[in-house]
Design an enzyme around this catalytic site. Structure first.
Site, PDB file in Angstrom:
ATOM      1  N   HIS A  59     -23.324  -6.740  41.528  1.00  0.00           N
ATOM      2  CA  HIS A  59     -24.012  -7.753  42.065  1.00  0.00           C
ATOM      3  C   HIS A  59     -22.880  -8.223  43.116  1.00  0.00           C
ATOM      4  O   HIS A  59     -21.617  -8.280  42.801  1.00  0.00           O
ATOM      5  CB  HIS A  59     -23.981  -9.043  41.004  1.00  0.00           C
ATOM      6  CG  HIS A  59     -25.216  -8.646  40.030  1.00  0.00           C
ATOM      7  ND1 HIS A  59     -26.269  -9.505  39.818  1.00  0.00           N
ATOM      8  CD2 HIS A  59     -25.189  -8.191  38.800  1.00  0.00           C
ATOM      9  CE1 HIS A  59     -27.072  -9.391  39.056  1.00  0.00           C
ATOM     10  NE2 HIS A  59     -26.351  -8.529  38.288  1.00  0.00           N
TER      11      HIS A  59
ATOM     12  N   HIS B  61     -25.823  -1.401  38.401  1.00  0.00           N
ATOM     13  CA  HIS B  61     -25.809  -1.832  39.807  1.00  0.00           C
ATOM     14  C   HIS B  61     -24.606  -3.151  39.771  1.00  0.00           C
ATOM     15  O   HIS B  61     -24.046  -3.628  38.807  1.00  0.00           O
ATOM     16  CB  HIS B  61     -27.063  -2.526  39.846  1.00  0.00           C
ATOM     17  CG  HIS B  61     -27.423  -3.757  38.725  1.00  0.00           C
ATOM     18  ND1 HIS B  61     -28.000  -3.079  37.547  1.00  0.00           N
ATOM     19  CD2 HIS B  61     -27.162  -5.050  38.326  1.00  0.00           C
ATOM     20  CE1 HIS B  61     -28.190  -4.226  36.532  1.00  0.00           C
ATOM     21  NE2 HIS B  61     -27.771  -5.231  37.160  1.00  0.00           N
TER      22      HIS B  61
HETATM   23  P1  5GP Z   1     -28.691  -7.711  35.281  1.00  0.00           P
HETATM   24  O1  5GP Z   1     -28.747  -8.779  34.284  1.00  0.00           O
HETATM   25  O2  5GP Z   1     -29.230  -6.454  34.705  1.00  0.00           O
HETATM   26  O3  5GP Z   1     -27.148  -7.668  35.778  1.00  0.00           O
HETATM   27  O4  5GP Z   1     -29.160  -8.137  36.755  1.00  0.00           O
HETATM   28  C1  5GP Z   1     -30.632  -7.721  37.153  1.00  0.00           C
HETATM   29  C2  5GP Z   1     -30.744  -8.287  38.536  1.00  0.00           C
HETATM   30  O5  5GP Z   1     -32.071  -7.470  39.055  1.00  0.00           O
HETATM   31  C3  5GP Z   1     -31.155  -9.642  38.411  1.00  0.00           C
HETATM   32  O6  5GP Z   1     -30.133 -10.674  39.188  1.00  0.00           O
HETATM   33  C4  5GP Z   1     -32.708  -9.846  38.751  1.00  0.00           C
HETATM   34  O7  5GP Z   1     -33.065 -10.818  39.523  1.00  0.00           O
HETATM   35  C5  5GP Z   1     -32.690  -8.598  39.559  1.00  0.00           C
HETATM   36  N1  5GP Z   1     -34.084  -8.017  39.724  1.00  0.00           N
HETATM   37  C6  5GP Z   1     -34.746  -7.885  38.634  1.00  0.00           C
HETATM   38  N2  5GP Z   1     -35.947  -7.185  39.052  1.00  0.00           N
HETATM   39  C7  5GP Z   1     -35.891  -7.018  40.433  1.00  0.00           C
HETATM   40  C8  5GP Z   1     -36.893  -6.427  41.371  1.00  0.00           C
HETATM   41  O8  5GP Z   1     -37.856  -6.211  41.124  1.00  0.00           O
HETATM   42  N3  5GP Z   1     -36.247  -6.716  42.682  1.00  0.00           N
HETATM   43  C9  5GP Z   1     -35.145  -7.132  43.004  1.00  0.00           C
HETATM   44  N4  5GP Z   1     -34.714  -7.321  44.377  1.00  0.00           N
HETATM   45  N5  5GP Z   1     -34.228  -7.776  41.989  1.00  0.00           N
HETATM   46  C10 5GP Z   1     -34.725  -7.509  40.746  1.00  0.00           C
END
Ligand code: 5GP
Ligand code: ZN
Length: 138
Positions: A103, A101
Site C-alpha cells: 500500500h 501487495h
Molecule cells: P490488505 O488488507 O490485504 O492489505 O489490503 C487489500 C486491499 O485491497 C484493501 O485496501 C482493499 O480495499 C483493496 N481491494 C480489495 N479488492 C479490490 C478490488 O477489487 N480492486 C481494488 N482496486 N482494490 C481492492
C-alpha cells in the site's frame, strides 16, 4: 503463475477493471478501491505470491522500485506531506487479499489515518532472548 480465485491475479490479467497507475513486465500499480486517503495505491507483482518473503529477490527489487516511484508521484501529484508504505502479511497482520501487495498511502498532517501505534517496552533480558530466537533462523 496465478491463482484462479485471486482477485489481484484477475486485475493483473486485465479480467477485472482497475484504475491503473503504472504497469511493466513484472508489476502493476492501481488505485485501492477503498482508499484510506486520496491516491491510495496498491503495488503488486503480476505473478501470484502470497507473502512478501515468498517472492524471489529480483521480483522484490522490482516491487520496491515501483513502490518508490509511486510514492514519489503520489507526493508530487497530490501535494501530500508524507506517505506510508505498508505490506500486510497474514490474516493476523490484516492481509485480506492473499496476493502480496504494498500500500502507498499519502498522508497529511493531522489526517488521523492511523491513530494507534501500541508501542510497549521489553522487560529486563527479554530483548536478548527474542534476538536469539530470530537470528538463529536467519
Ligand atoms: P490488505 O488488507 O490485504 O492489505 O489490503 C487489500 C486491499 O485491497 C484493501 O485496501 C482493499 O480495499 C483493496 N481491494 C480489495 N479488492 C479490490 C478490488 O477489487 N480492486 C481494488 N482496486 N482494490 C481492492
Ligand atoms: Zn494472485
Amino acid at each position: 503463475m496465478g491463482s484462479q480465485d485471486c482477485i489481484f491475479c484477475k486485475i493483473a490479467a486485465g479480467d477485472i477493471p482497475c484504475c491503473k497507475v503504472y504497469e511493466d513486465e513484472s508489476v502493476i500499480a492501481f488505485l485501492d478501491i477503498s482508499p484510506l486517503s486520496d491516491g491510495h495505491t496498491l503495488v503488486i507483482p503480476k505473478a501470484h505470491f502470497e507473502r512478501f518473503d515468498q517472492c524471489p529477490p529480483q521480483l522484490l527489487a522490482d516491487i520496491v522500485e515501483c513502490t518508490a516511484k509511486i510514492a514519489s508521484a503520489v507526493v508530487s501529484g497530490l501535494g501530500c506531506d508524507g506517505y506510508n508504505v505498508l505490506c500486510n502479511n497474514g490474516a493476523a497482520a490484516g492481509q485480506e487479499v492473499n496476493h502480496v501487495h504494498f500500500h502507498v498511502i499519502g498522508r497529511n498532517s493531522g489526517d488521523a489515518v492511523f491513530t494507534q501505534w501500541p508501542a510497549k517496552h521489553y522487560a529486563e533480558g527479554q530483548a536478548e532472548v527474542i534476538l536469539n530466537r530470530i537470528s538463529k533462523n536467519l
